[in-house]
Design an enzyme around this catalytic site. Sequence first.
Site, PDB file in Angstrom:
ATOM      1  N   ASP A 115     -15.186  -3.384  -1.833  1.00 41.50           N
ATOM      2  CA  ASP A 115     -14.861  -3.147  -0.434  1.00 41.50           C
ATOM      3  C   ASP A 115     -16.172  -2.967   0.320  1.00 41.50           C
ATOM      4  O   ASP A 115     -16.994  -2.120  -0.048  1.00 41.50           O
ATOM      5  CB  ASP A 115     -14.013  -1.883  -0.302  1.00 41.50           C
ATOM      6  N   ASP A 172       0.862  -1.183   0.000  1.00 49.26           N
ATOM      7  CA  ASP A 172       0.000   0.000   0.000  1.00 49.26           C
ATOM      8  C   ASP A 172       0.897   1.232   0.000  1.00 49.26           C
ATOM      9  O   ASP A 172       1.769   1.368   0.880  1.00 49.26           O
ATOM     10  CB  ASP A 172      -0.907   0.021   1.232  1.00 49.26           C
TER      11      ASP A 172
END
EC number: 5.3.1.16
Length: 249
Positions: free
Chosen positions: A136, A15
């Site tokens: 998500d 990330d």
Amino acid sequence: MGTEQREFILYPAIDIRDGKAVRLYKGDYAAMTVYHEDPAAVAAQWQEQGAAFIHVVDLDGAKDGKRKNRSVIEAVVQAVHVPVQVGGGIRTMETVESYFELGVERCILGTAAVQEPEFVKAALRRYGERIVIGLDAKDGMVAVNGWLETADVKAIDLGKELAAHGATRVVFTDIARDGTLTGPNTPAIVQMAKETGLQVIASGGVKSIDDLVELSTYADQGVAGAIIGKALYTGAIQLSEAIRSVMRA
């Protein structure tokens, strides 16, 4: 189809925020830990430990919709010879093309799947399996804009709709588990695979090799892999050992 042996791939996650490799806690940008200054070096490390694929998320892109970390992602792609998939802020065909030009293998479209459905359908028509849908979920509902907002649509319903438009693979994240090391939401992951027919890459909460082995037992039902983030960076999981364990399972 239900009895054929399916591949189960482990995806080490990188990330990126402000050019660095970081992790968030439950998607909270204020609860961020910097793990490495050089994401490309991290990618090379995961490849050395046996990674077959690298998962990259541009957190700045996810939040702001801008390609702030493009050069960093290019460095990641150049640092490894295994394929790389990228998500975070990919909301136009120009961005998709730009990443493919860098050598990225797959682009993950998340917020766009809700807010720009025609673009996503066009990308699926043009690039097929190279387009992955990022779903998500918070309490089963789709979250968008770097998880800062929740849309009024169920994750499974959106998965079914996109499967009908040619989607084959989805990264499914339970935000309540992400970065928590509390274990994946296996029932929801399996349900997503069964009800949509999509190949589901599980994301969020993986804390141990046992979690990965358990998920891999559902490979024949469409659970096609798992993303490992915080557990790698804290040392709770050794990637090479995890790969061996899943292959033996």
